[in-house]
Design an enzyme around this catalytic site. Structure first.
Site, short mmCIF file in Angstrom:
data_model
loop_
_atom_site.label_atom_id
_atom_site.label_comp_id
_atom_site.label_asym_id
_atom_site.label_seq_id
_atom_site.Cartn_x
_atom_site.Cartn_y
_atom_site.Cartn_z
CE LYS A 116 9.65 -7.68 -13.52
NZ LYS A 116 8.72 -8.51 -12.78
CE LYS A 198 4.35 -4.16 -11.93
NZ LYS A 198 4.06 -5.54 -12.20
CE LYS A 201 4.82 -9.00 -3.80
NZ LYS A 201 4.99 -9.54 -5.15
P1 TYM Z 1 2.94 -10.18 -7.89
O1 TYM Z 1 3.59 -10.93 -6.79
O2 TYM Z 1 3.73 -9.14 -8.59
O3 TYM Z 1 1.62 -9.48 -7.38
C1 TYM Z 1 0.59 -10.17 -6.68
C2 TYM Z 1 -0.76 -9.63 -7.08
O4 TYM Z 1 -0.84 -8.22 -6.84
C3 TYM Z 1 -1.23 -7.54 -8.03
N1 TYM Z 1 -0.52 -6.25 -8.07
C4 TYM Z 1 -1.13 -5.07 -8.17
N2 TYM Z 1 -2.42 -4.72 -8.23
C5 TYM Z 1 -2.71 -3.39 -8.28
N3 TYM Z 1 -1.78 -2.43 -8.29
C6 TYM Z 1 -0.47 -2.72 -8.23
N4 TYM Z 1 0.44 -1.76 -8.22
C7 TYM Z 1 -0.10 -4.09 -8.16
N5 TYM Z 1 1.09 -4.74 -8.10
C8 TYM Z 1 0.81 -6.05 -8.04
C9 TYM Z 1 -0.76 -8.45 -9.16
O5 TYM Z 1 -1.48 -8.19 -10.34
C10 TYM Z 1 -1.04 -9.81 -8.59
O6 TYM Z 1 -2.39 -10.16 -8.79
N6 TYM Z 1 3.14 -13.20 -11.88
C11 TYM Z 1 2.41 -12.94 -10.64
C12 TYM Z 1 2.35 -14.11 -9.68
C13 TYM Z 1 1.76 -15.36 -10.19
C14 TYM Z 1 0.38 -15.63 -10.42
C15 TYM Z 1 0.32 -16.99 -10.82
C16 TYM Z 1 -0.78 -14.86 -10.32
C17 TYM Z 1 2.44 -16.50 -10.45
N7 TYM Z 1 1.58 -17.48 -10.83
C18 TYM Z 1 -0.89 -17.58 -11.12
C19 TYM Z 1 -1.98 -15.48 -10.64
C20 TYM Z 1 -2.04 -16.82 -11.04
C21 TYM Z 1 3.10 -11.79 -9.92
O7 TYM Z 1 4.24 -11.53 -10.13
O8 TYM Z 1 2.33 -11.20 -8.95
#
Ligand code: TYM
Length: 335
Positions: A116, A198, A201
């Site tokens: 990033k 991947k 969003k």
């Molecule tokens: P975020 O908001 O990017 O995504 C939320 C969840 O969706 C999963 N995900 C995917 N799974 C499969 N294929 C994809 N293309 C895909 N894109 C996203 C992510 O793995 C996630 O589970 N850093 C985290 C948010 C976070 C978090 C936490 C998660 C902050 N604190 C504590 C778990 C525990 C994030 O950016 O997720």
């Protein structure tokens, strides 16, 4: 019993990668466990200073939309705790303590940070501390299990490292959180425009993802325009044919059938015809969820009350952990 926690950034609309990779798993798990789910608004501002993609004026609206999407997908606000990260101050307080237990080189090696920050001239330090805040999100609940997609693996490894580090220095406090994945394919749904990446969003091209609220026409257009290759047969070979394999993968995740069985079933179709079939299945699958989301969006005060109650429930757990942490680290004269 397990303490299960997860998080999602309110940077955009929930897409099918989030849904099949994470949210659907939370919903399955909530029947036998308490799930704590945080809409991580503090994480979502890490890039707003450096990129023009994120608009802070839209954040409150995005938060309510994410709340409606999660509830619409089936998250139960009675059984589970759904709340806004910024409403529970102990997340950021523990983040500071944890940041003192890791090193600058270790955080600089985090793959997501490297990726990033690559094209940014003035890298915000919040981006650097991002995984430490995520570790705090998890450890403040003494979580034992964290259901996420494959892209979160390194973040989870850091959280485990920090738990071990804290325990070694201050005495046994945190369980080592364990990762749980939805399944090999569901955990990494690919970007429709660039199947080597991947689905995300924040990727600029909206054609790259199916958002949970997309209309039937949007879905059809996006699937039709999904990047595939010049072979017309439908096969599942993720390494050499990532584009069409991603569509088969999505199809497999929705139906619960194996990619091989699906490819065999559609061997009379070319990729163009197959795309229409996948689009149709997606449209039908998302329809009931969309109906729920639209109803929920009519009642904003209900959505706000869900987040408010969630924050109250979450705070009960976090204030206990925080008191313990303060005592252990020696910052506690007035406790
Ligand atoms: P975020 O908001 O990017 O995504 C939320 C969840 O969706 C999963 N995900 C995917 N799974 C499969 N294929 C994809 N293309 C895909 N894109 C996203 C992510 O793995 C996630 O589970 N850093 C985290 C948010 C976070 C978090 C936490 C998660 C902050 N604190 C504590 C778990 C525990 C994030 O950016 O997720």
């Amino acid at each position: 019993p397990d303490r299960i926690i997860s998080g999602i950034q309110p940077t955009g609309i929930l897409h099918i990668g989030n849904y099949y990779g994470a949210v659907k798993n939370w919903i399955n798990l909530q029947n036998s466990n308490e799930i704590i789910c945080s809409i991580v608004d503090f994480h979502s501002i890490t890039l707003s200073y450096a990129s023009k993609l994120l608009d802070h004026k839209k954040l409150p609206e995005n938060i309510l939309l994410m709340t409606a999407c999660l509830l619409g997908c089936g998250l139960n606000s009675e059984k589970s705790i759904l709340f806004l990260q910024s409403e529970v101050p102990q997340h950021t307080q523990l983040c500071w303590v944890l940041s003192c237990l890791t090193t600058v080189p270790r955080l600089a090696r985090q793959p997501q940070y490297r990726e990033k920050s690559e094209n940014i001239k003035d890298i915000p330090s919040g981006l650097f501390f991002y995984p430490v805040l995520q570790a705090a999100d998890i450890l403040i609940y003494k979580a034992t299990k964290v259901p996420v997609g494959k892209d979160q693996l390194q973040h989870l490894q850091l959280a485990s490292h920090l738990a071990r580090k804290f325990n070694a220095l201050y005495g046994e406090t945190f369980p080592i959180p364990e990762l749980i994945f939805s399944g090999n394919i569901a955990s990494k749904i690919k970007n429709l425009r660039n199947p080597h990446k991947k689905m995300s969003k924040s990727y600029p091209d909206k054609l790259s993802r199916i958002e949970i609220t997309d209309s039937p026409d949007d879905i059809t257009e996006k699937i039709k325009k999904a990047v595939t290759d010049c072979t017309s047969q439908v096969t599942y070979e993720p390494d050499i044919r990532p584009g069409v394999s991603n569509l088969v993968g999505i199809h497999s995740v929705i139906t619960g059938r194996s990619p091989a069985a699906l490819c065999d079933e559609v061997k009379h179709l070319n990729t163009g015809q197959y795309k229409l079939l996948v689009a149709e299945i997606l449209i039908e699958t998302l329809k009931p969820i969309q109906k729920e989301i639209n109803q929920l969006l009519n009642d904003k005060s209900f959505l706000i009350s869900v987040l408010k109650n969630g924050a109250i429930k979450a705070s009960k757990i976090t204030s206990d952990t925080w008191t313990v942490v303060r005592k252990k680290i020696g910052c506690h004269y007035f406790l």
